[in-house]
Design a protein around this motif. Structure first.
Motif, mmCIF file in Angstrom:
data_model
loop_
_atom_site.group_PDB
_atom_site.id
_atom_site.type_symbol
_atom_site.label_atom_id
_atom_site.label_comp_id
_atom_site.label_asym_id
_atom_site.label_seq_id
_atom_site.Cartn_x
_atom_site.Cartn_y
_atom_site.Cartn_z
ATOM 1 N N ALA A 35 -62.923 -15.877 -1.198
ATOM 2 C CA ALA A 35 -62.178 -15.659 -2.442
ATOM 3 C C ALA A 35 -62.839 -16.355 -3.625
ATOM 4 O O ALA A 35 -62.221 -17.174 -4.317
ATOM 5 C CB ALA A 35 -60.729 -16.114 -2.278
ATOM 6 N N PRO A 36 -64.134 -16.065 -3.886
ATOM 7 C CA PRO A 36 -64.828 -16.750 -4.991
ATOM 8 C C PRO A 36 -64.291 -16.321 -6.354
ATOM 9 O O PRO A 36 -63.818 -15.192 -6.527
ATOM 10 C CB PRO A 36 -66.277 -16.291 -4.811
ATOM 11 C CG PRO A 36 -66.168 -14.949 -4.146
ATOM 12 C CD PRO A 36 -64.995 -15.070 -3.218
ATOM 13 N N SER A 37 -64.364 -17.215 -7.313
ATOM 14 C CA SER A 37 -63.964 -16.898 -8.682
ATOM 15 C C SER A 37 -65.062 -16.087 -9.357
ATOM 16 O O SER A 37 -66.258 -16.319 -9.136
ATOM 17 C CB SER A 37 -63.717 -18.182 -9.478
ATOM 18 O OG SER A 37 -62.668 -18.932 -8.903
ATOM 19 N N GLY A 38 -64.658 -15.135 -10.177
ATOM 20 C CA GLY A 38 -65.628 -14.359 -10.937
ATOM 21 C C GLY A 38 -65.928 -15.021 -12.268
ATOM 22 O O GLY A 38 -65.380 -16.075 -12.608
ATOM 23 N N GLU A 39 -66.817 -14.395 -13.025
ATOM 24 C CA GLU A 39 -67.146 -14.883 -14.359
ATOM 25 C C GLU A 39 -66.091 -14.388 -15.341
ATOM 26 O O GLU A 39 -65.799 -13.187 -15.395
ATOM 27 C CB GLU A 39 -68.531 -14.388 -14.775
ATOM 28 C CG GLU A 39 -69.667 -14.917 -13.918
ATOM 29 C CD GLU A 39 -69.845 -16.416 -14.085
ATOM 30 O OE1 GLU A 39 -69.459 -16.940 -15.160
ATOM 31 O OE2 GLU A 39 -70.350 -17.057 -13.142
ATOM 32 N N ALA A 40 -65.523 -15.311 -16.098
ATOM 33 C CA ALA A 40 -64.462 -14.947 -17.035
ATOM 34 C C ALA A 40 -64.919 -13.869 -18.012
ATOM 35 O O ALA A 40 -64.144 -12.983 -18.386
ATOM 36 C CB ALA A 40 -63.988 -16.186 -17.791
ATOM 37 N N GLY A 41 -66.174 -13.901 -18.392
ATOM 38 C CA GLY A 41 -66.672 -12.929 -19.360
ATOM 39 C C GLY A 41 -66.811 -11.530 -18.797
ATOM 40 O O GLY A 41 -66.953 -10.566 -19.556
ATOM 41 N N ASP A 42 -66.772 -11.402 -17.459
ATOM 42 C CA ASP A 42 -66.914 -10.087 -16.835
ATOM 43 C C ASP A 42 -65.575 -9.389 -16.612
ATOM 44 O O ASP A 42 -65.542 -8.243 -16.156
ATOM 45 C CB ASP A 42 -67.615 -10.223 -15.471
ATOM 46 C CG ASP A 42 -69.049 -10.705 -15.615
ATOM 47 O OD1 ASP A 42 -69.623 -10.502 -16.707
ATOM 48 O OD2 ASP A 42 -69.579 -11.282 -14.647
ATOM 49 N N TYR A 43 -64.480 -10.074 -16.950
ATOM 50 C CA TYR A 43 -63.159 -9.509 -16.649
ATOM 51 C C TYR A 43 -62.875 -8.281 -17.506
ATOM 52 O O TYR A 43 -63.084 -8.285 -18.720
ATOM 53 C CB TYR A 43 -62.068 -10.552 -16.886
ATOM 54 C CG TYR A 43 -60.657 -10.005 -16.711
ATOM 55 C CD1 TYR A 43 -60.151 -9.764 -15.440
ATOM 56 C CD2 TYR A 43 -59.863 -9.714 -17.819
ATOM 57 C CE1 TYR A 43 -58.874 -9.254 -15.264
ATOM 58 C CE2 TYR A 43 -58.579 -9.207 -17.657
ATOM 59 C CZ TYR A 43 -58.088 -8.975 -16.374
ATOM 60 O OH TYR A 43 -56.829 -8.466 -16.216
#
Length: 383
Positions: A35-43
């Motif tokens: 469950a890795p976190s994604g990049e906020a800018g890619d949301y």
């Protein structure tokens, strides 16, 4: 997002919230990766998959003051009467049931009765010094016309009836809201509300009706549990003492007889996997628009099947993993046409090991009792 309980074996439903196989695979892969976190800018904000129905509150059915449930009982069934706020006939086209004290509201039903019930309502309402009247197994009043127009259980969302349909409401009719209060978690004054949406009575709408189905409940104790409480006669006596004469139409032998069965048909039932069913002969051609099933907390699965055990068998509603907290009144994408000679089978399945106080369980009104119950929303075949 509320879970979607019907399986893909069910008829296609409106407002389907189920995840696609692709969506499930994406979530599973993400979990397996930690469950890795994604990049906020890619949301990227997703498109709305499902919007809740917006029910217009043309009338609100709600007590002026809160009702304090009965003291010293686990379950309190109470009915409250409301007069439609209309001067001319209208159609009820939607409703939104809003529990006030959600922890104690087990379920609610909105009935529509005609003015022949007025004498009973006047006599019963407030007779014990509290709002409404006690009403196990129905409204507790006699009327020449009684319609089941709305229902709520945990998980039920705001409801708009299929486009172009509604329940006909006359100015002299009376709404009766039955609320089942389960008091195992405490007792508080309640002002549950029901928002009602109307359309003009001279609209070119099709009139709705509701068919109710009841099936047997025969749930033995789990394997290894013994004692007087595991005897069927003990369970029947308990329910008789709790629910009295009002329970007569739900007595186990009566339900079995209505379904053409006897208790010997369930000799192999075990508490861990207890199943009952009932076959209903369709009496006349009907257009069915939706279905609702209801079990309590021991429920494992629920099914409605048309013409079972034939080459034309059709699964109408299949809920393979029952969850009491997520119940809804499902509407089909396309109307289901049934006719005289068709058979509709309702099947209910329970697991008595889920109980913290295992005993033989028969049909009963309490949360710790069980039901095997369904409704069908149909185009009213009556003139």
């Amino acid at each position: 997002m509320p879970p979607w309980m019907p399986s893909q074996d069910s008829l296609p439903m409106q407002h389907d919230r189920s995840l696609s196989e692709y969506d499930i695979a994406v979530i599973a892969a993400w979990m397996e990766a930690g469950a890795p976190s994604g990049e906020a800018g890619d949301y990227v904000e997703p498109e709305a998959h499902y919007n809740l129905a917006e029910v217009r509150a043309d009338q609100i059915l709600q007590l002026d003051e809160g009702y304090m449930p009965e003291e010293g009982v686990d379950d309190d069934y109470r009915c409250f009467a409301f007069t439609p706020d209309v001067d001319v006939p209208v159609f009820l086209t939607g409703y939104d049931f809003l529990p006030d004290v959600a922890a104690q509201v087990h379920h609610g039903i909105v009935y529509l009765v005609d003015d022949s019930a007025l004498a009973d309502i006047t006599r019963n309402d407030g007779a014990d010094g509290r709002p409404g009247w006690s009403c196990y197994t129905g409204t507790g009043v006699n009327s020449s016309r009684e319609e089941f127009v709305g229902t709520w259980a945990p998980g039920t969302l705001p409801t708009l009836f299929p486009a172009g349909t509604g329940y006909k409401v006359l100015p002299d009719d009376i709404f009766i809201v039955q609320i089942h209060y389960n008091l195992l978690q405490g007792r508080q004054a309640d002002r549950t509300a029901v928002h009602m949406q109307y359309e003009a009575g001279d609209s070119d709408l099709l009139k709705l009706a509701t068919f109710e189905l009841q099936g047997p409940v025969e749930i033995p104790c789990p394997t290894g549990v013994e004692g007087e409480q595991c005897e069927r006669e003990w369970a029947i006596q308990r329910a008789t003492e709790l629910y009295g004469e009002n329970w007569i139409n739900f007595r186990p032998d009566h339900l079995l007889n209505e379904c053409g069965q006897t208790i010997t048909d369930y000799a192999d039932n075990v508490g861990e996997d207890a199943t009952t069913h009932c076959d209903y002969d369709i009496p006349l051609p009907l257009t069915v628009l939706g279905a609702f099933g209801h079990l309590h907390e021991l429920g494992k699965s629920f099914q409605l099947e048309l013409n079972p055990d034939t080459d034309d068998a059709l699964m109408v509603l299949d809920i393979p993993a029952w969850d009491f907290h997520w119940q809804d009144r499902y509407q089909f994408q396309e109307p289901l046409q049934v006719t005289f000679g068709d058979v509709l089978r309702m099947t209910c399945n329970w697991d008595n090991t889920l109980s913290d106080d295992p005993r033989y369980v028969v049909w009963g009104e309490g949360t710790r009792d069980e039901m095997c119950f369904a409704t069908l929303m149909v185009i009213d075949p009556r003139p």
